[in-house]
Design a protein around this motif. Structure first.
Motif, PDB file in Angstrom:
ATOM      1  N   PRO A   1      -0.134   0.020  10.079  1.00 51.10           N
ATOM      2  CA  PRO A   1       1.032  -1.104   9.569  1.00 51.10           C
ATOM      3  C   PRO A   1       1.719  -0.880   8.457  1.00 51.10           C
ATOM      4  CG  PRO A   1      -1.232  -1.981   9.856  1.00 51.10           C
ATOM      5  CD  PRO A   1      -2.225  -1.111   9.219  1.00 51.10           C
ATOM      6  N   LYS A   2       2.619  -1.271   8.697  1.00 53.61           N
ATOM      7  CA  LYS A   2       3.948  -0.454   7.672  1.00 53.61           C
ATOM      8  C   LYS A   2       4.166  -1.727   6.655  1.00 53.61           C
ATOM      9  CE  LYS A   2       7.256   1.899   6.445  1.00 53.61           C
ATOM     10  NZ  LYS A   2       7.235   2.871   5.891  1.00 53.61           N
ATOM     11  N   VAL A   3       3.018  -1.501   6.138  1.00 54.98           N
ATOM     12  CA  VAL A   3       2.981  -2.780   4.526  1.00 54.98           C
ATOM     13  C   VAL A   3       2.960  -1.130   3.282  1.00 54.98           C
ATOM     14  CG1 VAL A   3       1.395  -3.541   3.214  1.00 54.98           C
ATOM     15  CG2 VAL A   3       1.166  -4.122   5.789  1.00 54.98           C
ATOM     16  N   TYR A   4       4.056  -1.643   2.592  1.00 52.94           N
ATOM     17  CA  TYR A   4       4.048  -1.235   1.348  1.00 52.94           C
ATOM     18  C   TYR A   4       3.288  -1.101   0.054  1.00 52.94           C
ATOM     19  CZ  TYR A   4       6.273   2.429  -2.388  1.00 52.94           C
ATOM     20  OH  TYR A   4       6.187   3.150  -3.242  1.00 52.94           O
ATOM     21  N   SER A   5       2.121  -0.274  -0.208  1.00 52.88           N
ATOM     22  CA  SER A   5       1.276  -0.359  -1.173  1.00 52.88           C
ATOM     23  C   SER A   5       0.812   1.578  -1.241  1.00 52.88           C
ATOM     24  CB  SER A   5       0.033  -0.937  -0.511  1.00 52.88           C
ATOM     25  OG  SER A   5      -0.789  -0.850  -1.745  1.00 52.88           O
ATOM     26  N   ASP A   6       1.261   1.118  -3.324  1.00 56.26           N
ATOM     27  CA  ASP A   6       0.513   2.939  -3.126  1.00 56.26           C
ATOM     28  C   ASP A   6      -0.924   2.416  -3.500  1.00 56.26           C
ATOM     29  OD1 ASP A   6       3.184   4.313  -3.856  1.00 56.26           O
ATOM     30  OD2 ASP A   6       3.360   3.037  -5.807  1.00 56.26           O
ATOM     31  N   GLN A   7      -1.148   4.033  -3.201  1.00 58.26           N
ATOM     32  CA  GLN A   7      -2.879   4.231  -3.875  1.00 58.26           C
ATOM     33  C   GLN A   7      -2.772   5.420  -4.374  1.00 58.26           C
ATOM     34  OE1 GLN A   7      -3.734   5.924  -0.304  1.00 58.26           O
ATOM     35  NE2 GLN A   7      -2.020   7.341   0.603  1.00 58.26           N
TER      36      GLN A   7
END
Length: 143
Positions: free
Chosen positions: A115-121
């Motif tokens: 899903p389009k959820v912004y988070s860095d990895q």
């Protein structure tokens, strides 16, 4: 050192693995994902919890906290969203989600699958990074 000098990241996992990670037994060779082989930490707690629910039917999350200066001492590959999408596509097409490596300590980029959820990895892939995550300079705790 204040909290402003720290980086806090999260790893969603099965309940059975959480204690092992807290004990300092991260193994970068076991994991895999959209950017290949490595141990993945994310910058958003809610994303790590969602991962644990989706993959392990639990909300088990391990928090990793460490000094900002320590992080910047590693060899880091930073990816834009477009680069991350291209790498993910190629890695999946070639069946390398559990084998592909960038030959870096850390690969840093946005999560681009799902899903389009912004988070860095942060994908930790080197033995140097693994030793750091398992060492005394990292606070590891269950959330």
């Amino acid at each position: 050192m204040s909290n402003f000098d720290k980086i806090t990241t999260y790893h969603g996992t099965a309940e059975a693995h959480a204690d092992t990670l807290v004990e300092g037994k991260v193994d970068t060779a076991l994991g895999g994902g959209e950017l290949g082989q490595g141990f993945y930490l994310g910058t958003a707690l809610h994303v790590a919890k969602a991962w644990a629910v989706q993959m392990h039917n639990c909300e088990s999350v391990v928090e990793f906290q460490f000094d900002d200066d320590e992080f910047w001492n590693f060899d880091i590959e930073s990816l834009t969203e477009i680069e991350a999408i291209e790498y993910r596509s190629n890695i999946r097409r070639n069946g390398q989600t559990r084998t592909y490596k960038f030959s870096k300590d850390i690969v840093w980029g946005p999560i681009v699958g799902g899903p389009k959820v912004y988070s860095d990895q942060h994908k930790w892939e080197s033995k140097n990074g693994e030793s750091f995550l398992n060492g005394s300079k990292v606070l590891r705790r269950k959330r």
